[in-house]
Structures are given as structure tokens and as C-alpha cells.
Design a protein around this motif. Structure first.
Motif, PDB file in Angstrom:
ATOM      1  N   UNK A 151       0.870  -1.177   0.000  1.00 25.79           N
ATOM      2  CA  UNK A 151       0.000   0.000   0.000  1.00 25.79           C
ATOM      3  C   UNK A 151       0.907   1.227   0.000  1.00 25.79           C
ATOM      4  N   UNK A 152       0.769   2.061  -1.000  1.00 30.00           N
ATOM      5  CA  UNK A 152       1.651   3.217  -1.118  1.00 30.00           C
ATOM      6  C   UNK A 152       0.861   4.391  -1.666  1.00 30.00           C
ATOM      7  N   UNK A 153       1.145   5.578  -1.142  1.00 32.32           N
ATOM      8  CA  UNK A 153       0.414   6.733  -1.638  1.00 32.32           C
ATOM      9  C   UNK A 153       0.671   7.976  -0.826  1.00 32.32           C
ATOM     10  N   UNK A 154      -0.354   8.781  -0.665  1.00 35.28           N
ATOM     11  CA  UNK A 154      -0.196  10.132  -0.152  1.00 35.28           C
ATOM     12  C   UNK A 154      -1.251  10.406   0.920  1.00 35.28           C
ATOM     13  N   UNK A 155      -0.783  10.706   2.125  1.00 33.35           N
ATOM     14  CA  UNK A 155      -1.738  10.941   3.204  1.00 33.35           C
ATOM     15  C   UNK A 155      -2.346  12.345   3.140  1.00 33.35           C
ATOM     16  N   UNK A 156      -1.682  13.268   2.424  1.00 35.51           N
ATOM     17  CA  UNK A 156      -2.233  14.629   2.284  1.00 35.51           C
ATOM     18  C   UNK A 156      -2.368  14.968   0.812  1.00 35.51           C
ATOM     19  N   UNK A 157      -3.136  14.127   0.085  1.00 38.22           N
ATOM     20  CA  UNK A 157      -3.237  14.293  -1.365  1.00 38.22           C
ATOM     21  C   UNK A 157      -3.876  15.629  -1.732  1.00 38.22           C
ATOM     22  N   UNK A 158      -4.988  15.981  -1.103  1.00 39.93           N
ATOM     23  CA  UNK A 158      -5.677  17.240  -1.444  1.00 39.93           C
ATOM     24  C   UNK A 158      -6.572  17.634  -0.282  1.00 39.93           C
ATOM     25  N   UNK A 159      -6.673  18.912  -0.054  1.00 39.30           N
ATOM     26  CA  UNK A 159      -7.499  19.377   1.060  1.00 39.30           C
ATOM     27  C   UNK A 159      -8.979  19.223   0.726  1.00 39.30           C
ATOM     28  N   UNK A 160      -9.755  18.836   1.725  1.00 36.25           N
ATOM     29  CA  UNK A 160     -11.193  18.666   1.535  1.00 36.25           C
ATOM     30  C   UNK A 160     -11.845  19.997   1.142  1.00 36.25           C
ATOM     31  N   UNK A 161     -11.338  21.095   1.685  1.00 33.81           N
ATOM     32  CA  UNK A 161     -11.926  22.398   1.372  1.00 33.81           C
ATOM     33  C   UNK A 161     -11.778  22.727  -0.105  1.00 33.81           C
ATOM     34  N   UNK A 162     -10.651  22.350  -0.710  1.00 36.07           N
ATOM     35  CA  UNK A 162     -10.467  22.576  -2.147  1.00 36.07           C
ATOM     36  C   UNK A 162     -11.433  21.730  -2.958  1.00 36.07           C
ATOM     37  N   UNK A 163     -11.668  20.508  -2.520  1.00 38.12           N
ATOM     38  CA  UNK A 163     -12.569  19.621  -3.254  1.00 38.12           C
ATOM     39  C   UNK A 163     -13.993  20.171  -3.260  1.00 38.12           C
ATOM     40  N   UNK A 164     -14.422  20.749  -2.140  1.00 33.34           N
ATOM     41  CA  UNK A 164     -15.783  21.273  -2.052  1.00 33.34           C
ATOM     42  C   UNK A 164     -15.893  22.740  -2.466  1.00 33.34           C
ATOM     43  N   UNK A 165     -14.782  23.341  -2.850  1.00 32.85           N
ATOM     44  CA  UNK A 165     -14.794  24.725  -3.336  1.00 32.85           C
ATOM     45  C   UNK A 165     -15.436  24.745  -4.725  1.00 32.85           C
ATOM     46  N   UNK A 166     -16.591  25.374  -4.857  1.00 34.98           N
ATOM     47  CA  UNK A 166     -17.327  25.345  -6.125  1.00 34.98           C
ATOM     48  C   UNK A 166     -16.550  25.993  -7.264  1.00 34.98           C
ATOM     49  N   UNK A 167     -15.665  26.937  -6.947  1.00 35.20           N
ATOM     50  CA  UNK A 167     -14.886  27.587  -8.009  1.00 35.20           C
ATOM     51  C   UNK A 167     -13.891  26.639  -8.652  1.00 35.20           C
ATOM     52  N   UNK A 168     -13.569  25.532  -7.970  1.00 34.36           N
ATOM     53  CA  UNK A 168     -12.634  24.547  -8.515  1.00 34.36           C
ATOM     54  C   UNK A 168     -13.312  23.600  -9.504  1.00 34.36           C
ATOM     55  N   UNK A 169     -14.650  23.571  -9.489  1.00 32.87           N
ATOM     56  CA  UNK A 169     -15.427  22.719 -10.402  1.00 32.87           C
ATOM     57  C   UNK A 169     -15.082  21.232 -10.280  1.00 32.87           C
ATOM     58  N   UNK A 170     -14.664  20.810  -9.090  1.00 32.82           N
ATOM     59  CA  UNK A 170     -14.299  19.410  -8.914  1.00 32.82           C
ATOM     60  C   UNK A 170     -15.541  18.547  -8.743  1.00 32.82           C
ATOM     61  N   UNK A 171     -16.518  19.037  -8.009  1.00 37.19           N
ATOM     62  CA  UNK A 171     -17.760  18.302  -7.796  1.00 37.19           C
ATOM     63  C   UNK A 171     -18.908  19.020  -8.472  1.00 37.19           C
ATOM     64  N   UNK A 172     -19.975  18.273  -8.785  1.00 33.72           N
ATOM     65  CA  UNK A 172     -21.156  18.869  -9.391  1.00 33.72           C
ATOM     66  C   UNK A 172     -22.021  19.523  -8.318  1.00 33.72           C
ATOM     67  N   UNK A 173     -22.214  20.807  -8.399  1.00 35.34           N
ATOM     68  CA  UNK A 173     -23.094  21.475  -7.452  1.00 35.34           C
ATOM     69  C   UNK A 173     -22.395  21.827  -6.154  1.00 35.34           C
ATOM     70  N   UNK A 174     -23.132  22.453  -5.275  1.00 37.80           N
ATOM     71  CA  UNK A 174     -22.564  22.953  -4.028  1.00 37.80           C
ATOM     72  C   UNK A 174     -21.956  21.829  -3.187  1.00 37.80           C
ATOM     73  N   UNK A 175     -22.712  20.722  -3.034  1.00 41.06           N
ATOM     74  CA  UNK A 175     -22.193  19.609  -2.234  1.00 41.06           C
ATOM     75  C   UNK A 175     -21.708  18.460  -3.087  1.00 41.06           C
ATOM     76  N   UNK A 176     -21.917  18.587  -4.385  1.00 37.62           N
ATOM     77  CA  UNK A 176     -21.328  17.625  -5.297  1.00 37.62           C
ATOM     78  C   UNK A 176     -22.043  16.293  -5.302  1.00 37.62           C
ATOM     79  N   UNK A 177     -21.709  15.495  -6.281  1.00 39.79           N
ATOM     80  CA  UNK A 177     -22.266  14.151  -6.372  1.00 39.79           C
ATOM     81  C   UNK A 177     -21.181  13.102  -6.505  1.00 39.79           C
ATOM     82  N   UNK A 178     -20.084  13.410  -7.121  1.00 43.96           N
ATOM     83  CA  UNK A 178     -19.064  12.389  -7.320  1.00 43.96           C
ATOM     84  C   UNK A 178     -17.688  13.022  -7.451  1.00 43.96           C
TER      85      UNK A 178
END
Length: 448
Positions: A151-178
Motif C-alpha cells: 500500500x503506497x500513496x499520499x496521506x495529504x493528497x488534497x485538502x477537503x476544502x479545495x474539493x468542495x470549493x465550487x470555483x474549482x469545479x471538482x464536484x457537481x453542485x454545491x455539495x457535489x455528487x461524485x
């Protein structure tokens, strides 16, 4: 025993390599829903997979203290199975508020293990398919010698706040779907190196070649004097080959008619833009900088002369480099509608659906095209309910996915259509396939 190896010389990014997964408090979240697709192969021998973690907002409140994780479906590469281990609230020793992602290796007992080091990359993509974060590592060959899971990877891959930031367009909508995660693993090198087919290089070597060309575009430009008054027009020649134009850009070839003269004037495209347009016709790739700098000019030119793929590339570059706001939403929507830019139209509709209060108070909807109401309803439905997840349900499917399916089914001539036109082409294509299958089965029964 459990061994923990840290083999990064720098404190960031935080990398964990385990010979077996650590036994800590926490448990696997079994109800997680994933979909997985094999992505388009990357140059250089990379095999890629795209995973969609659905309803990601359900995990927004998980903290790193819980150490709970999700496990993706397994995917095959290099003779073994692999999966992603995802900690929505971070692994037990991750910084607070970070998503942790690990690649897990499941060795196949039927072969001797990996014969070379394994290089991999993990990406988080936004809803338009653009990369928002990428991190990669190389697993040394000696780690595979024990035939035990890694098992190998990254414990701090990306901040949750960035993922839910609507300006980043990472998720669909305010709370996102996927949440969309791409994984690429480099395949082992082949025994022999074989150069690629040289046709593209040979074609590009003929670009602007004066000796072999048989037609010429004269593109006019107007230079300004020091007092901003216009000088006389200057004609810049772009030599080309009628045969190549007839195959790759028929509408440019038609400018020359059936015979003489072999020279035509082009007055409505900037020389720099025409250079990129013609270079693309000869099989070239427009660099990212001019593609973004001249995005609208390239869209206009490619749309006029029906160079569809270049138009789609410029549209994607424009959407990626443009932030939709209340001030520019309507201008971008009208432009997208006029030029049939389905991805840009979708981006504007997403903004309108996500920011209803701001839109009502600051955007005049008098010019909103009535025939686009369905697109707005699709964006609103996707925001509230998410994608259906069914591969044959095109109702709320994103434009990029519709285009990909058209391309895979050999219906690429429809990728420049509206959303409704693409859906109709897919459904018609599916119906024709079913009819061909029915006739084939019927014919086989007659033969029997």
C-alpha cells in the motif's frame, strides 16, 4: 510484524509505504459506490483508469480520527490487480482536513511478481476532465519480492476544502455528487523499440513548403501607426497543398474553386490564428499558450471552416481558462449558443444552477434563449440528483462523456452537435446496432 517505510527525502508530500496495510482503529466503509472505466492510453506506455466515487458529499463529515476508508473495485495492469484505498477524512496520521489516497497492489500468485520498478500517478479531475491535482511515485522492484500486498500513496493528497470549493469545479453542485480520480500505471518496457509511423512527421515537413505547394493563402493584417491610425494592409502568404486541404479541411480547399487562380485572400482571420489553424490541418498540435490566448479567435475560424476537432480543443481551453461569473454568464451563454459550444454552454448552465440567488439579483435573463431551458433543467437536475450512473442513460450525462461515446461508436461526425443532437445520434446508433444484430440472428437461424 508491521513495517513502516518512509522513503521520501522531503517532508512533503507525505508518502507512506507499507509491506502490509497498517492495523489501526477504523473500518472499511462498505456502502461506497464506484464506477470504473479504462481511460485512453497515454503516450509512453501508460495504462490509465478513471474511477468515479459517487455521492462523495456523504463522506464530508468523516474526520481523520476515525481512520475509516473506502476501497475501489480492482483493476488489472502488469499482470496483477490493483485498487485504490481512499480515506475521505484522511488516514490516521494525515493533517486535519486532507483526503488520503493510496494505491494497493494485490499480487498474482501465478507469476513471479513484478520484474521491474512500477511508476504510477494519481490524479483528481474536475467535472470537465481537467487535472486539478496530480502526484506520482515509483515503487522499487525489491518491494515486490516478498509477494505480499503493498500500500503506497499520499496521506495529504488534497485538502477537503479545495474539493468542495465550487470555483474549482471538482464536484457537481454545491455539495457535489461524485469525485473523479484517475490512476495511471506505466507498463513494463517492450523488448524492442520500434519508431512510430513517420507519416505525420512527413506531412508536417511539408507545412508551408514553397517548393511542393500548389496553392497559397494571402492573409491580410493591418498594422497601426504610432498615432493608432491604420497603415495599408500587409499580405502574409501561407503556402499549402490542395490535396491535403481537400482531405483535412475541405471548406478551405473550396476557396480555390476547381481551377485557377491558385491564390486566395483571407481577410477575416488574424495571421497568427491562421498559422495555428493551418498547422493543425497538417497534423500539428496547437501549443497550450496560443490555444488559450487565441481561444475565441481559433473557435471562430475553426467553426467557419468546419475544422471540428480544433474547435473542440479551443473550446476546452477557453472553458478551462475562463471563470464564469454573474457579469459574464449571459455573454458566454449567447456566444456558446451562437457557435454551438456544448461544453461552454454546460459550464454556464452549471453556474446558473449553482448560484440561483446571485443570478436572479444580478443577471438579466431577457436574452436567455428559450430553446436552452432544457439544458438549464438538466444542470439543475444533475445538481440536485447527480448522474444516474447508468451507462445507457444519456439524460443528465455530461457533454464530454456524450462526445466520448459518440467517438467510440464511430459517430464522431456528431460531436459538434448540440446536447440533444448528440443524444439522438447515440440512441439512433444503438437502435441501428440492435436491428443489425436482430437481422444477423435471423439470418443465422435461416442458415441452420
Amino acid at each position: 510484524h508491521i513495517f513502516l517505510f518512509r522513503y521520501s527525502q522531503k517532508p512533503e508530500p507525505a508518502i507512506l509505504l507499507y509491506s502490509v496495510p497498517p492495523i489501526m482503529s477504523g473500518e472499511q466503509i462498505n456502502e461506497a459506490e464506484f464506477s470504473i472505466d479504462v481511460a485512453k492510453p497515454r503516450e509512453g506506455g501508460w495504462k490509465s483508469f478513471q474511477l468515479k466515487l459517487k455521492e462523495f458529499e456523504n463522506y464530508a463529515d468523516i474526520s481523520s480520527m476515525s481512520n475509516d476508508w473506502l476501497v475501489s473495485p480492482r483493476f488489472c495492469c502488469r499482470g496483477d490487480e490493483w485498487s485504490l484505498k481512499i480515506y475521505p477524512g484522511g488516514s490516521y496520521d494525515a493533517p486535519e482536513g486532507y483526503l488520503s489516497i493510496f494505491l494497493q497492489h494485490h499480487p498474482n500468485s501465478l507469476h513471479a511478481g513484478q520484474k521491474s520498478a512500477v511508476k504510477f500517478e494519481i490524479k483528481i479531475l474536475d467535472k470537465f476532465g481537467a487535472t486539478k491535482k496530480v502526484m506520482g511515485l515509483t515503487i522499487p522492484k525489491k518491494r515486490f519480492d516478498s509477494q505480499r500486498s503493498i500500500v503506497i500513496g499520499f496521506k495529504d493528497f488534497m485538502s477537503i476544502s479545495d474539493i468542495f470549493d465550487t470555483s474549482q469545479n471538482i464536484l457537481d453542485g454545491r455539495w457535489g455528487t461524485s469525485l473523479i480520480i484517475a490512476v495511471s500505471i506505466k507498463e513494463p518496457p517492450t523488448a524492442a523499440f520500434v519508431p512510430k509511423n513517420p507519416f505525420q512527421d512527413m506531412m508536417q515537413n511539408k507545412f508551408l513548403d514553397e517548393e511542393s505547394s500548389d496553392v497559397c493563402f494571402e492573409v491580410s493584417t493591418v498594422e497601426a501607426n504610432e498615432d493608432n491610425t491604420s497603415r495599408a494592409r500587409t499580405l502574409i502568404p501561407f503556402r499549402a497543398h490542395r490535396f491535403i486541404l481537400e482531405i483535412c479541411a475541405p471548406m478551405l480547399a473550396e476557396l480555390f474553386g476547381d481551377g485557377e487562380p491558385p491564390v486566395v485572400n483571407v481577410n477575416d482571420i488574424k495571421p497568427d490564428v491562421f498559422h495555428q489553424l493551418l498547422w493543425y490541418v497538417y497534423g500539428g498540435t496547437v501549443p497550450e499558450t496560443p490555444l488559450k490566448e487565441y481561444a475565441k479567435d481559433i473557435i471562430d475560424a475553426a467553426d467557419k471552416y468546419s475544422i471540428v476537432n480544433l474547435k473542440l480543443e479551443a473550446e476546452a481551453a477557453y472553458v478551462e481558462s475562463t471563470t464564469i461569473t454573474a457579469d459574464n454568464a449571459m455573454d458566454n451563454l449567447l456566444y456558446a449558443d451562437a457557435k454551438n459550444l456544448a461544453v461552454l454552454k454546460e459550464a454556464v448552465m452549471d453556474f446558473l444552477a449553482d448560484n440561483g440567488g446571485e443570478v436572479i439579483g444580478n443577471v438579466s435573463l431577457d436574452q436567455f434563449p428559450g430553446h436552452l431551458v432544457r439544458d438549464l433543467l438538466v444542470a439543475t437536475t444533475r445538481r440536485n440528483e447527480g448522474d444516474s450512473g447508468r451507462d445507457d442513460d444519456f439524460t443528465t450525462m455530461r457533454v464530454s462523456e456524450l462526445r466520448r461515446k459518440l467517438h467510440e461508436k464511430g459517430l464522431g461526425m456528431n460531436v459538434d452537435g448540440s446536447r440533444e443532437a448528440m443524444i439522438e445520434a447515440l440512441r439512433s446508433g444503438a437502435a441501428e446496432s440492435c436491428e443489425r444484430l436482430r437481422l444477423m440472428i435471423y439470418s443465422n437461424r435461416l442458415d441452420d
